[in-house]
Every structure is written in C-alpha cells, then in structure tokens.
Enzyme design. Structure first.
Site, PDB file in Angstrom:
ATOM      1  N   PRO A  28      -7.804 -15.447 -33.671  1.00 35.11           N
ATOM      2  CA  PRO A  28      -8.396 -14.206 -34.202  1.00 35.11           C
ATOM      3  C   PRO A  28      -9.818 -14.423 -34.719  1.00 35.11           C
ATOM      4  O   PRO A  28     -10.534 -13.464 -34.994  1.00 35.11           O
ATOM      5  CB  PRO A  28      -7.441 -13.800 -35.328  1.00 35.11           C
ATOM      6  CG  PRO A  28      -6.618 -15.000 -35.626  1.00 35.11           C
ATOM      7  CD  PRO A  28      -6.617 -15.855 -34.405  1.00 35.11           C
ATOM      8  N   GLU A  50      -0.709 -21.792 -38.930  1.00 35.16           N
ATOM      9  CA  GLU A  50      -1.839 -21.182 -39.645  1.00 35.16           C
ATOM     10  C   GLU A  50      -3.172 -21.407 -38.957  1.00 35.16           C
ATOM     11  O   GLU A  50      -4.184 -20.880 -39.378  1.00 35.16           O
ATOM     12  CB  GLU A  50      -1.905 -21.708 -41.083  1.00 35.16           C
ATOM     13  CG  GLU A  50      -0.700 -21.339 -41.914  1.00 35.16           C
ATOM     14  CD  GLU A  50      -0.424 -19.838 -41.915  1.00 35.16           C
ATOM     15  OE1 GLU A  50      -1.339 -19.080 -42.265  1.00 35.16           O
ATOM     16  OE2 GLU A  50       0.691 -19.448 -41.544  1.00 35.16           O
ATOM     17  N   ARG A  84      -6.690  -9.466 -12.212  1.00 31.48           N
ATOM     18  CA  ARG A  84      -6.763  -8.219 -11.439  1.00 31.48           C
ATOM     19  C   ARG A  84      -8.169  -7.933 -10.917  1.00 31.48           C
ATOM     20  O   ARG A  84      -8.351  -7.046 -10.096  1.00 31.48           O
ATOM     21  CB  ARG A  84      -6.189  -7.039 -12.230  1.00 31.48           C
ATOM     22  CG  ARG A  84      -6.913  -6.690 -13.477  1.00 31.48           C
ATOM     23  CD  ARG A  84      -6.146  -5.647 -14.267  1.00 31.48           C
ATOM     24  NE  ARG A  84      -6.108  -4.350 -13.590  1.00 31.48           N
ATOM     25  CZ  ARG A  84      -7.145  -3.529 -13.508  1.00 31.48           C
ATOM     26  NH1 ARG A  84      -8.296  -3.855 -14.036  1.00 31.48           N
ATOM     27  NH2 ARG A  84      -7.024  -2.368 -12.896  1.00 31.48           N
ATOM     28  N   ASP A 106     -12.153   1.629 -12.995  1.00 34.90           N
ATOM     29  CA  ASP A 106     -11.470   1.510 -14.284  1.00 34.90           C
ATOM     30  C   ASP A 106     -12.374   1.944 -15.429  1.00 34.90           C
ATOM     31  O   ASP A 106     -13.588   1.822 -15.349  1.00 34.90           O
ATOM     32  CB  ASP A 106     -11.122   0.043 -14.582  1.00 34.90           C
ATOM     33  CG  ASP A 106     -10.017  -0.487 -13.696  1.00 34.90           C
ATOM     34  OD1 ASP A 106      -9.353   0.316 -13.049  1.00 34.90           O
ATOM     35  OD2 ASP A 106      -9.852  -1.717 -13.679  1.00 34.90           O
TER      36      ASP A 106
HETATM   37  N1  ADE Z   1      -3.862 -15.691 -32.200  1.00 31.71           N
HETATM   38  C1  ADE Z   1      -3.445 -14.976 -33.262  1.00 31.71           C
HETATM   39  N2  ADE Z   1      -4.023 -13.771 -33.300  1.00 31.71           N
HETATM   40  C2  ADE Z   1      -4.857 -13.706 -32.214  1.00 31.71           C
HETATM   41  C3  ADE Z   1      -5.744 -12.721 -31.695  1.00 31.71           C
HETATM   42  N3  ADE Z   1      -5.923 -11.546 -32.302  1.00 31.71           N
HETATM   43  N4  ADE Z   1      -6.422 -12.998 -30.588  1.00 31.71           N
HETATM   44  C4  ADE Z   1      -6.270 -14.200 -29.977  1.00 31.71           C
HETATM   45  N5  ADE Z   1      -5.454 -15.165 -30.404  1.00 31.71           N
HETATM   46  C5  ADE Z   1      -4.753 -14.925 -31.520  1.00 31.71           C
END
Ligand code: ADE
Length: 236
Positions: free
Chosen positions: A96, A123, A161, A176
């Site tokens: 993230p 974590e 794709r 798309d």
């Molecule tokens: N791992 C945990 N959350 C994630 C996300 N939002 N994007 C990519 N990998 C992740």
C-alpha cells in the site's frame, strides 16, 4: 491485424501459492496460459527460509504489533527466481506504500517480457528488502489488504488483457475506460431484449446510423464521466 505473439512471463513470489490456481484456471487467463501467450510461475518464499522452522517473518526490532517479512528469505528467493531466465524481469513489490496502479502504468508494464511480483503478508517488509532489490513498489488503491496476493492478481489481469491476442476481438481493449489518450468512462451498453420492465434501449442504438451512434456514445461517455468522475475531465 497481424501480431507476432510472444510469451509474457509472470513469476509470483508468495507465502500462499494455493491462492492463485483457481483464478488463473478460468476464462481468458486460462486460455492465454494454455495457448502459451502467458506463462505464470508460482514460488513459495518459504522454500528459501533458513532453519528448521522455516520462518519467514519475525518480530519488529523496537517492538510493536505484528510481524515483519525477513530480509534473507525474500532477497534469496527473488535472486534465485530472477536467475531462472535470461531476462531478469521487472520486479514489482505489492504494497500500500507504492505508487498507485492506473491504466498508463498497466500499459507500460504490458511492454515488459517478464514481471516478478513480490507479495507480502504481515505488517510489511524488512526495509533492507527495498534497499537491496530496489523494486518498483505498486499499490492497487488506498486501502490495506491482508497481503499482496490479490493485488498481484489485479496486476496480472490488467496487464495480460492488453497483450495482442489475449482478447478474442483484437480491438476491444482500445475502447475501454481509461485507455488511449482520452480517459473517459465507457458509455452505456445495451443488448437484447430491446425493452425490459419498461426500460427501453435508446432508439439511436437501433437506428443503424453509425455516425449518430458514435456521436451518442461520445456524449454519453462525457456525461457519465462528468457526473461520476469529474476529476478525470479536469486532468485533460
Ligand atoms: N498489500 C496490502 N495492501 C495493498 C494494496 N493496497 N496494494 C498493493 N499491495 C497491498
């Protein structure tokens, strides 16, 4: 349109390889794998862990909740997998904390011959994994998943794709939402029956007049984008 098809290889590094076969074994991805257009290899990071307990995670130095993916198992797994083919591949770490995946990024990834996807759990990753491997850090959105596996599947799905020969109809990804230079949402689509529970198909779509249909679709796309995602119009 003639294309020279060649294989794109994805290597997935994960602690949970069993998550993937169901998804990869259905529909267009299944067909692409069977035809050799896409090659997906699964690798269990645990196979590169040391010691009799095969530990791949440990408590964070300094304390705090959760577990951290260990540097040695991950680095050695990536290095070994990289060495399995002449092309070292483009290494992606799913996190993230990465740059958010969008269609221009997907289009750039589709130019690669080999992509290695590193999925984390717990974590997070020991920081030295980043320092040593310098991965391209990718997030699929501003929310936290239990691990990178679903994000890896999203990435493979979106990239595959775009490969020539993946979709039945060669041109169908060109129109798309988010593709090409105009990043508008798709227009509304209808198929049979013409009318359902009082909802009619717009007359113009049944008219056979291709110019008028194209004009209607363009206007429908613009209005949808304005109502739902005005941020996309502001970017133009
Ligand atoms: N791992 C945990 N959350 C994630 C996300 N939002 N994007 C990519 N990998 C992740």
């Amino acid at each position: 349109m003639l294309h020279t098809e060649c294989t794109m290889r994805f290597d997935i590094l994960t602690l949970f390889p069993d998550i993937f076969p169901g998804y990869l074994g259905e529909s267009l991805l299944k067909r692409a794998i069977q035809s050799g257009l896409v090659d997906v290899r699964l690798h269990n990071i645990r196979d590169w862990s040391k010691g009799k307990h095969n530990t791949v995670d440990d408590r964070p130095f300094g304390g705090g909740p959760g577990m951290v993916m260990k540097v040695d198992a991950v680095v050695e797994c990536v290095e070994a997998v990289r060495g399995q083919a002449p092309d070292p591949g483009h290494l992606i770490m799913l996190t993230p904390q990465g740059r958010r995946l969008d269609q221009p990024k997907v289009e750039r990834l589709a130019e690669q011959k080999r992509i290695i996807l590193l999925c984390g759990r717990y974590e997070g990753f020991d920081e030295r994994i980043r320092l040593i491997l310098e991965p391209d850090e990718v997030s699929i959105g501003d929310y936290v998943l239990g691990g990178g596996e679903v994000a890896a599947m999203v990435t493979i799905d979106a990239v595959a794709r775009l490969l020539p020969g993946f979709l039945g109809d060669e041109d169908s990804s060109e129109y798309d939402s988010f593709s090409g230079s105009r990043r508008w949402l798709d227009c509304a689509q209808y198929t049979r029956p013409r009318e359902y529970r009082g909802h009619e198909t717009p007359e113009v779509l049944l008219s056979g007049n291709h110019e008028e249909i194209a004009r209607w679709r363009e206007e429908n796309s613009r209005q949808r984008t304005q109502r739902r995602r005005s941020d996309l119009l502001a970017e133009e």
